[in-house]
Each structure stands twice: as structure tokens, then as C-alpha cells.
Design an enzyme around this catalytic site. Structure first.
Site, PDB file in Angstrom:
ATOM      1  CG  ASN A 215      19.866  55.446 -58.870  1.00 60.18           C
ATOM      2  OD1 ASN A 215      20.565  54.421 -58.783  1.00 60.18           O
ATOM      3  ND2 ASN A 215      20.356  56.663 -58.689  1.00 60.18           N
TER       4      ASN A 215
ATOM      5  CG  HIS B 191      -3.501  37.760 -15.198  1.00 54.89           C
ATOM      6  ND1 HIS B 191      -2.797  38.945 -15.170  1.00 54.89           N
ATOM      7  CD2 HIS B 191      -4.818  38.113 -15.294  1.00 54.89           C
ATOM      8  CE1 HIS B 191      -3.657  39.965 -15.210  1.00 54.89           C
ATOM      9  NE2 HIS B 191      -4.890  39.490 -15.303  1.00 54.89           N
TER      10      HIS B 191
ATOM     11  CB  SER C 220      15.290  13.652 -26.489  1.00 51.82           C
ATOM     12  OG  SER C 220      16.541  13.554 -25.826  1.00 51.82           O
TER      13      SER C 220
ATOM     14  CE  LYS D 212      11.553  16.292 -23.410  1.00 52.27           C
ATOM     15  NZ  LYS D 212      12.829  16.986 -23.209  1.00 52.27           N
TER      16      LYS D 212
ATOM     17  CD  GLU E  36      10.661  23.723 -28.373  1.00 44.73           C
ATOM     18  OE1 GLU E  36      11.902  23.777 -28.397  1.00 44.73           O
ATOM     19  OE2 GLU E  36      10.039  22.789 -27.843  1.00 44.73           O
TER      20      GLU E  36
ATOM     21  CD  GLN F 133      24.256  46.617 -53.654  1.00 43.36           C
ATOM     22  OE1 GLN F 133      24.300  47.278 -54.680  1.00 43.36           O
ATOM     23  NE2 GLN F 133      25.306  45.951 -53.195  1.00 43.36           N
TER      24      GLN F 133
ATOM     25  CE  LYS G 144      18.068  45.178 -54.569  1.00 42.98           C
ATOM     26  NZ  LYS G 144      18.515  46.427 -53.866  1.00 42.98           N
TER      27      LYS G 144
HETATM   28  N1  ARG Z   1      22.393  47.273 -56.686  1.00 41.20           N
HETATM   29  C1  ARG Z   1      21.863  48.603 -56.591  1.00 41.20           C
HETATM   30  C2  ARG Z   1      20.716  48.634 -55.573  1.00 41.20           C
HETATM   31  O1  ARG Z   1      20.230  47.617 -55.251  1.00 41.20           O
HETATM   32  C3  ARG Z   1      21.433  49.015 -57.953  1.00 41.20           C
HETATM   33  C4  ARG Z   1      20.878  50.362 -58.087  1.00 41.20           C
HETATM   34  C5  ARG Z   1      21.736  51.491 -58.568  1.00 41.20           C
HETATM   35  N2  ARG Z   1      23.124  51.454 -58.312  1.00 41.20           N
HETATM   36  C6  ARG Z   1      23.889  52.565 -58.387  1.00 41.20           C
HETATM   37  N3  ARG Z   1      25.150  52.441 -58.155  1.00 41.20           N
HETATM   38  N4  ARG Z   1      23.392  53.744 -58.675  1.00 41.20           N
HETATM   39  O2  ARG Z   1      20.324  49.646 -55.054  1.00 41.20           O
END
Ligand code: ARG
Length: 473
Positions: free
Chosen positions: A112, A158, A279, A285, A292, A324, A327
Site C-alpha cells: 500500500n 462570436h 479522402s 479533399k 480533428e 488499483q 492506473k
Molecule cells: N495493485 C495494487 C494497487 O495498484 C497494489 C497495492 C496493494 N494491494 C493490496 N491488495 N493491498 O493498488
């Protein structure tokens, strides 16, 4: 002593295969490998400094982690989804190579605080990387603007022609926005720059860890102040995502303008062939697809911010595995904004400005009507009355289907007796722009100063025009 299962003595059964597939994160969090190893090296050094590990232990850990890092960089490391995440993959590989010291490394540490540390390190670096891409885009704009100080075009409000402007002044508006985006990334990098190591799973640890030392070794300004907060919150990632979402909106707005300016109707720019597409059906085109797609990408980056806000909103303290899910949005938003800024810098560096079209657009639309009002106001007519008179003159010109400068002096005088020949000079767009000679205005002198200032600021931060980033895989 071997444990019965991956989770140690408490467990009788291995994790169900379906659950394991669902829970694993190594397929995406392996992007944290460099940070994870750096964190482990700092933790090992610190454990040695307080006598928990011996110098030979640390030497073995250094050797093992160094070999693992080399394999990861070379792409030969055997990632194993059964080992769940980047932390367990690296730790178990270390133990396999160096024996028990690998198992000792986790003393006083939890995944953690480990993952919170990894993400702070990664995000801190990402702020710098995205900032460099935005700076390259800004420097590209400054460089193009340098050659367009004498190019006049209408400014719009505008989407209606409003007042004469210098193209350089218009381009520099974007530079200001990207400069603030850079500032926001810098600010959040400062605030996130604290070390969670030592926070453990939630309530720190019984080992007398030297948290200032690990913070120092990892370049953090200080240790975090509360172990529950440090392991449970991800607001530093929300700040990053918010800064990225705002930057992506700026990228989208400039892209939108490039799309409009590429139309036959505007015709203010032409994209270089290398940055446009054709195109499959219509041979004539030439489409501004780069702009875009940059505009489209803002949708995902905003979505990334919203995704993490929603993940966090219902979470009680401390750590929950939901975290988690931080990410994917963070990696995606960083990659997306970076790629968009780079590709836009390339396209803007290569496009051509159609000065004749911009100038021609000034000849219609009464963009100097404000000059007429200002001319009278400068001679003592209250501005509201002057505005009224100028409006009537525009009405006359519309009725005659001519421009203001084509009205006779008698016609001007019929609306107000004060008018003399000098009103025609005031109607010249170049004069109109030059008279706006105050800080933040488009007069040549002001624009030149703004350009020099921006260039110095950007080059002072190491900005360069050359592309150093290849597209994210
Ligand atoms: N993969 C987890 C995360 O990204 C790891 C951290 C701790 N995982 C846990 N089961 N206490 O948060």
C-alpha cells in the site's frame, strides 16, 4: 520455510483462476517497474542504515534488482500474471535470484505504501514530461509568431469579425494558455512531492524507519504526514488528471481553430501535405485529420479525470483495492496529452499561413467601426453617443454595400459635425492595431516584447523545437 500458498499460512487454497485474471494488475502496472525498483533500493539502503539489513544484504539486493532492471529494460524479464502485480513480480524474482534477502526487503513496508510511492514518482516524472511537450508546442507557436508580426487578420468574437489584429498576437494567446497548463503541472508536481514510504498498510510500522532518509534518496521534499492519508488518497492523481484535462481542452480548442481556418470559407491556413489526409472517395479533399483527432482526444482525457473522481468518491479510509483503478486513466491521459501536443507542434510547425486571405478578410465586415467610435470619444463625445454614431455609419455603409472608408466626408459629417479627414487614417487596420499600444495589446512593440518574454521563459526551461518524443506505443 515455504508457505502453502501465495498468500501465506492463512490460506488453504490458491486463488481461483478467474478471480486471479480479474484482479491482476501486472499487465498494466509493469509501467511502474523503474519507480518500484528505485523505491526498493532506497528502502533497502535505509533498512541498512538502521541496522535491519546488513551491508552484504544490501549488496545482494542491489545486484539482484540491477539485474532485474536490466532484463526489464531489455524486454527479457519474465512477467507472470500469477504474481499479480509489478511489486510481487519484482520481489519474487529478487528472492529467486538472491535468496532470503529478497524476503527481508519487505520489512516495515506494505504494497500500500509501495504503490503510493511508485505512483507519486511516476506522476512527478509525467508532469515534467508532459510539460516539456507543451513547451515544445508553445515554442513552435512563438517561432511561427515571430514571422507573423506584420500579418494582419480580423480578431473574432462570436465568430463574427470584430477588430483588426496581428496574427502573432493571436498565436501568442495560445502560448499563454499552454504556459498556464505547464504551471498547473508544475504546481501539482510540487504538492505530490512527498514520500509515503513508512506508512505501511495503513498505520505505519513498528520498525524505527528513517522516513526522511528514504524521502531524500527518492528526491521527495519530505515524508507524508499521515499514514492513513498517504495510503488511501489519490488526490495528487486527480490534480494531474485535472491539469491534463484542461490542457487537452486547450489543445482541442486550437485544433478546432485550425479546422475552421483550413476550410475554403476561411482559407487562412493550409496544412502541409505531410500533416493532412485525403479522402478515399473525393479526390479534391485535403482534410485536417490531425487537428480533428487532437480535438477528439480531449473527450478521453476528460473521461479519464471523471473515471478517477468516481472511483474515489465512495471510498472509506484507508486503502481499498479499488485504488488499483487509478492506473489506466492516469497512464492514458499522460500518453494522450503528450502525443497530442507533439503531433500538433509538428503540424503547426509545417503549415502555411495565407496572409493574403487574412488581409482580405479585413476589407469586409466593418472591423474598424470601433475606431470611429474611439475617434469621436477621443474628441470629447461621450463614448455611448460615439458608439451610436458609428453604428449609424455602419448602417449607411451596409445600405450602400460599401466599406466605412468608402463613405464620403460629407456622409461622416451628416452623422456628426466633428469628423475631419483624419478619420480615414483611423480606419486603416494597421493604424487601428498600432494605436492599441498598451500592455497585453496588439501594437507591434507590445507583441515583440511578449514574444521575447515568452521565448526567454521557454528557453529558460530548456524548451527546444526538435521532436525528442516518438509516439507512445
Ligand atoms: N495493485 C495494487 C494497487 O495498484 C497494489 C497495492 C496493494 N494491494 C493490496 N491488495 N493491498 O493498488
Amino acid at each position: 520455510m515455504a508457505t502453502k500458498t501465495a498468500w501465506g499460512g492463512r490460506f488453504e487454497q490458491e486463488l481461483d483462476a478467474g478471480a486471479a485474471r480479474f484482479l491482476e494488475s501486472v499487465s498494466f502496472d509493469k509501467r511502474l517497474a523503474e519507480e518500484d525498483i528505485a523505491g526498493s533500493l532506497a528502502h533497502a539502503d535505509m533498512l541498512a542504515s538502521i541496522g535491519v539489513l546488513t551491508e552484504p544484504d544490501v549488496a545482494a539486493i542491489r545486484r539482484g534488482l540491477g539485474a532485474i532492471r536490466a532484463e526489464i529494460r531489455a524486454g527479457t524479464f519474465a512477467w507472470d500474471a500469477a504474481k499479480e502485480d509489478v511489486h510481487m513480480n519484482i520481489e519474487s524474482s529478487l528472492t529467486a535470484r538472491e535468496g532470503d534477502v529478497g524476503a527481508r526487503l519487505h520489512t516495515g513496508r506494505s504494497r500500500n505504501d509501495q504503490v503510493a510511492t511508485d505512483m507519486r514518482l511516476w506522476a512527478r516524472d509525467a508532469c515534467a514530461r508532459v510539460g516539456r511537450s507543451l513547451d515544445r508546442l508553445a515554442l513552435t507557436l512563438v517561432t511561427r509568431a515571430d514571422d507573423e508580426v506584420d500579418t494582419l487578420l480580423p480578431a473574432y468574437t462570436h465568430i463574427q469579425r470584430a477588430q483588426p489584429n496581428r496574427l502573432a498576437h493571436h498565436l501568442m494567446a495560445w502560448v499563454e494558455m499552454f504556459d498556464r497548463d505547464h504551471g498547473r503541472l508544475h504546481d501539482c508536481a510540487m504538492r505530490m512531492n512527498e514520500s509515503p514510504l513508512g506508512s505501511g498498510a495503513v498505520c505505519a510500522t513498528t520498525f524505527p524507519l528513517d522516513r526522511a532518509l528514504t524521502a531524500n534518496l527518492l528526491g521527495f521534499a519530505r515524508p507524508t504526514r499521515n499514514s492513513v492519508d498517504a495510503t488511501a488518497d489519490r488526490d495528487f492523481l486527480l490534480e494531474l488528471l485535472a491539469a491534463l484535462a484542461i490542457a487537452s481542452v486547450h489543445l482541442s480548442r486550437i485544433a478546432e481553430e485550425l479546422v475552421w481556418w483550413s476550410t475554403m470559407e476561411f482559407g487562412f491556413i493550409e496544412m502541409a501535405d505531410a500533416h493532412a489526409t485525403g479522402s478515399s472517395m473525393m479526390p479534391q479533399k485535403k482534410n485536417p485529420d490531425v487537428a480533428e483527432v487532437v480535438r477528439g482526444k480531449a473527450g478521453r482525457v476528460i473521461g479519464d479525470l471523471v473515471a478517477l473522481l468516481v472511483v474515489l468518491k465512495g471510498l472509506p479510509l484507508g486503502y481499498n483495492r479499488d485504488l488499483q483503478e487509478d492506473k489506466a486513466p492516469v497512464f492514458d491521459a499522460v500518453d494522450t496529452v503528450r502525443d497530442a501536443a507533439e503531433v500538433l507542434a509538428d503540424a503547426i510547425g509545417a503549415l502555411s499561413f495565407r496572409r493574403d486571405r487574412m488581409r482580405a478578410a479585413l476589407g469586409a465586415g466593418y472591423v474598424t467601426a470601433t475606431e470611429v467610435a474611439d475617434w469621436l470619444a477621443a474628441r470629447g463625445v461621450p463614448f455611448r453617443h460615439a458608439h451610436e454614431v458609428a453604428g449609424r455609419l455602419v448602417g449607411r455603409a451596409i445600405a450602400k454595400q460599401c466599406e466605412l472608408a468608402q463613405l464620403s466626408l460629407d456622409e461622416f459629417r451628416e452623422e456628426h459635425p466633428t469628423f475631419d479627414e483624419s478619420i480615414y487614417t483611423a480606419l486603416d487596420p494597421e493604424t487601428a492595431v498600432e494605436r492599441r499600444d498598451i500592455v497585453g495589446g496588439p501594437a507591434r512593440k507590445q507583441v515583440r516584447a511578449a514574444l521575447a518574454d515568452a521565448r526567454a521563459r521557454l528557453e529558460g526551461r530548456g524548451a527546444a523545437l526538435a521532436r525528442t518524443v516518438s509516439a507512445t506505443p
